[in-house]
Design a protein around this motif. Structure first.
Motif, short mmCIF file in Angstrom:
data_model
loop_
_atom_site.label_atom_id
_atom_site.label_comp_id
_atom_site.label_asym_id
_atom_site.label_seq_id
_atom_site.Cartn_x
_atom_site.Cartn_y
_atom_site.Cartn_z
N GLY A 166 0.80 -1.22 0.00
CA GLY A 166 0.00 0.00 0.00
C GLY A 166 0.83 1.26 0.00
N ALA A 167 0.18 2.39 -0.29
CA ALA A 167 0.81 3.70 -0.25
C ALA A 167 0.65 4.29 1.14
CB ALA A 167 0.17 4.62 -1.29
N ALA A 168 1.50 5.26 1.46
CA ALA A 168 1.43 5.91 2.77
C ALA A 168 0.04 6.52 2.98
CB ALA A 168 2.50 6.99 2.87
N LYS A 169 -0.52 6.30 4.16
CA LYS A 169 -1.81 6.86 4.58
C LYS A 169 -2.99 6.30 3.78
CE LYS A 169 0.28 11.18 6.15
NZ LYS A 169 0.27 12.65 6.05
N ARG A 170 -2.79 5.17 3.11
CA ARG A 170 -3.89 4.50 2.42
C ARG A 170 -4.07 3.13 3.07
NH1 ARG A 170 -2.07 9.30 0.28
NH2 ARG A 170 -3.46 10.02 -1.37
N LEU A 171 -4.97 3.07 4.07
CA LEU A 171 -5.13 1.89 4.91
C LEU A 171 -3.77 1.40 5.41
CD1 LEU A 171 -8.09 -0.28 3.57
CD2 LEU A 171 -7.81 0.75 5.82
N GLN A 172 -2.97 2.36 5.87
CA GLN A 172 -1.64 2.07 6.39
C GLN A 172 -1.75 1.56 7.83
OE1 GLN A 172 0.94 5.48 6.38
NE2 GLN A 172 2.60 4.44 7.45
N LYS A 173 -1.07 0.47 8.10
CA LYS A 173 -1.10 -0.12 9.44
C LYS A 173 -0.12 0.66 10.34
CE LYS A 173 -1.33 -4.59 9.57
NZ LYS A 173 -0.93 -6.03 9.55
N LEU A 174 -0.65 1.37 11.34
CA LEU A 174 0.20 2.15 12.24
C LEU A 174 0.72 1.32 13.40
CD1 LEU A 174 -1.67 5.58 12.57
CD2 LEU A 174 0.19 4.97 11.03
N THR A 212 -5.68 -3.77 15.79
CA THR A 212 -4.88 -3.12 14.77
C THR A 212 -5.38 -1.69 14.58
OG1 THR A 212 -4.63 -5.23 13.61
CG2 THR A 212 -4.04 -3.25 12.38
N VAL A 213 -4.44 -0.75 14.43
CA VAL A 213 -4.80 0.65 14.17
C VAL A 213 -4.36 1.01 12.76
CG1 VAL A 213 -4.54 3.05 14.90
CG2 VAL A 213 -4.49 1.22 16.61
N PHE A 214 -5.31 1.50 11.95
CA PHE A 214 -5.05 1.88 10.57
C PHE A 214 -5.17 3.40 10.42
CE2 PHE A 214 -6.82 -2.42 10.26
CZ PHE A 214 -5.89 -3.05 9.44
N GLN A 215 -4.40 3.94 9.49
CA GLN A 215 -4.54 5.34 9.09
C GLN A 215 -4.92 5.39 7.62
OE1 GLN A 215 -0.94 7.70 9.23
NE2 GLN A 215 -2.00 9.61 8.79
N ASP A 216 -5.84 6.28 7.27
CA ASP A 216 -6.23 6.42 5.87
C ASP A 216 -6.48 7.88 5.55
OD1 ASP A 216 -7.15 4.36 3.56
OD2 ASP A 216 -8.26 6.23 3.40
N PHE A 217 -6.20 8.25 4.30
CA PHE A 217 -6.36 9.61 3.81
C PHE A 217 -7.83 9.97 3.55
CE2 PHE A 217 -5.80 12.88 0.39
CZ PHE A 217 -4.97 13.74 1.07
N ALA A 218 -8.73 9.00 3.74
CA ALA A 218 -10.14 9.19 3.39
C ALA A 218 -10.72 10.46 4.02
CB ALA A 218 -10.95 7.98 3.85
N HIS A 219 -11.38 11.25 3.20
CA HIS A 219 -12.05 12.46 3.71
C HIS A 219 -13.35 12.75 2.96
CE1 HIS A 219 -10.50 14.69 0.21
NE2 HIS A 219 -9.39 14.03 0.40
N SER A 220 -13.43 12.36 1.69
CA SER A 220 -14.68 12.56 0.94
C SER A 220 -15.66 11.46 1.30
CB SER A 220 -14.40 12.55 -0.56
OG SER A 220 -14.03 11.26 -0.99
N PRO A 221 -16.94 11.67 1.09
CA PRO A 221 -17.94 10.66 1.46
C PRO A 221 -17.70 9.28 0.86
CG PRO A 221 -19.02 12.75 1.02
CD PRO A 221 -17.59 12.93 0.64
N SER A 222 -17.38 9.21 -0.43
CA SER A 222 -17.18 7.91 -1.08
C SER A 222 -15.98 7.17 -0.50
CB SER A 222 -17.01 8.09 -2.59
OG SER A 222 -15.90 8.91 -2.89
#
Length: 454
Positions: A303-311, A318-328
């Motif tokens: 994966g790419a950084a901040k795209r369902l990235q495992k922190l 498990t703690v994930f980080q994602d860039f998601a901000h728009s509704p979709s």
């Protein structure tokens, strides 16, 4: 070549500056302030400005090109001096095109998934020792920079962002690349500060399809109703290649591809990522990579950084980080984690941070987007709204917009942490979603606290 960057500290700008430096160009730049990691990376290559500010007196006719960053204003003194001198001024996407005119250009566009799809293609080509130039919007494991330009490669792969190119060039970036192979992952209204109506936004993708070179190809996700609209009147001089999600199954919290080469376990997961993977598959097939080679490589893509990235990960949390901000994006990411880990509770936290997400009129688009989470936390900072000069919104308005009885709204990031850490995280995943950082939170430290609570 002698090139000067106005607003060199931006994410894309400093990466392009490094790429051109590595190509042997003489690079200078300026900015009113530069933050990490741009600062350290520019310093590493010896192209960090010695002092902050704008110095028009340093510009003269010896410069071959001026590259103007989106962060600069139209009355920037260096821009005005460059215009006065008659120097050639480019936006960064415009200059990337200039550097890749003689290459086969591949552009991945769409409202969501373009970074991941681009990253998948890059991963597969690198793993198979195929040389290529690239520009991608996130840091990718195994790649030092987000931009590479070279003399040798015959292929150039770009993430096609639909945001504006520069303060004096209001065209979307992906209109400037003129692809031979184009891909559209899906369309969902975004950047409403620039594209005030959905019809206007949709039209940008229609224009993008008209930019495909003669005898080129358009690869597209064929379950998207909006893509269907823009390709209704097909061009006769390009090839159309539709795709679906790749067939897969989930076994013991692991997604496994079903292929004619057998079953392929993946490090990534989520229906949306299986759509991205299929798009990447068709691009790689189009440029000559065998199906077997693609599958062999993609199983190791993390994966790419901040795209369902495992922190952080420990025991049954498990703690994930994602860039998601728009509704979709929010809906797809939340559902992906819940479906992947059916035996775990999901606490999903998101920050309203972008112009679109903080606009009162846009909030109803978030209806039920976090419905698959067991608990949903929505945070926004009133100071961010004030800074963006938007009409104030209230916690009640946000809660009503998201709907459901699983949503709690916060305006204090410290309180988010306090309340979050009171949870029992046994058999529980935490998903942190934002294009920002929850008003300065160290998300890695937070993730470690969560998984080490017990």
């Amino acid at each position: 070549m002698k090139v000067h960057f106005i607003a060199i500290g931006g994410s894309a700008m400093h990466n392009l500056a490094i790429a051109l430096h590595n190509k042997g160009f003489e690079i200078t730049g300026s900015d009113d302030e530069i933050f990490e990691p741009s600062k350290s990376r520019l310093e590493k290559y010896g192209i960090l400005p010695k002092e902050w500010g704008w110095y028009p007196e340093k510009l003269d006719t010896s410069f071959d090109a001026i590259i103007l960053g989106m962060h600069a204003r139209i009355d920037n003194p260096e821009l005005l001096k460059a215009q006065e001198l008659g120097l050639k001024i480019y936006s960064y996407p415009e200059y990337i095109y200039e550097q890749t005119k003689d290459k086969t250009r591949i552009v991945i566009g769409g409202s969501h998934g373009k970074t991941t799809t681009t990253s998948m293609v890059m991963h597969a080509l690198k793993d198979n020792n195929i040389e290529f130039d690239y520009m991608v919007g996130a840091q990718i494991e195994g790649f030092e920079t987000m931009v590479k330009l070279s003399q040798e490669s015959k292929i150039a792969i770009f993430e096609g962002d639909e945001y504006l190119s520069s303060p004096i060039d209001r065209r979307p970036k992906f209109h400037l690349y003129h692809p031979h192979i184009a891909l559209i992952t899906g369309i969902a209204w975004d950047h409403i500060n620039v594209f005030p109506t959905f019809e206007n936004y949709l039209n940008q993708f229609e224009i993008f399809t008209q930019m495909i070179q003669e005898n080129g190809s358009l690869i597209y996700f064929d379950e998207d109703e909006h893509i269907a609209k823009i390709i209704k009147n097909k061009r006769e001089d390009i090839e159309y290649i539709p795709y679906h999600s790749h067939p897969f199954k989930i076994v013991d919290n692991c997604s496994i591809l079903k292929t004619n080469k057998g079953e392929i376990p993946l490090e990534i997961f989520g229906e949306h990522n299986l759509q991205n993977l299929m798009g990447a598959f068709h691009i790689c097939r189009k440029i000559g990579l065998s199906d077997e080679s693609f599958y062999q490589s993609i199983q190791y893509f993390s994966g790419a950084a901040k795209r369902l990235q495992k922190l952080a990960d420990k025991n049954s949390c498990t703690v994930f980080q994602d860039f998601a901000h728009s509704p979709s994006k929010l809906k797809a990411t939340t559902e992906a984690v819940k479906k992947q880990f059916t035996n775990r509770k999901l606490i999903a936290c998101m920050e309203l941070h972008t112009f679109s997400s903080l606009k009162k009129e846009f909030l109803p688009h978030y209806k039920n987007t976090m419905g698959s989470a067991d608990e949903a936390i929505v945070y926004f900072n009133p100071k961010t709204i004030e800074h963006k000069k938007l009409e104030p919104i209230t916690k009640i308005q946000v809660a009503e917009a998201f709907g459901g009885n699983n949503v709690t709204v916060y305006t204090d990031s410290d309180q988010v942490i306090t309340d979050l850490l009171e949870h029992d995280f046994n058999h529980t995943n935490v998903l942190l979603m934002s294009s920002g950082n929850f008003s300065g939170l160290n998300l890695i430290e937070l993730a470690e606290k969560i998984v080490n609570k017990y």
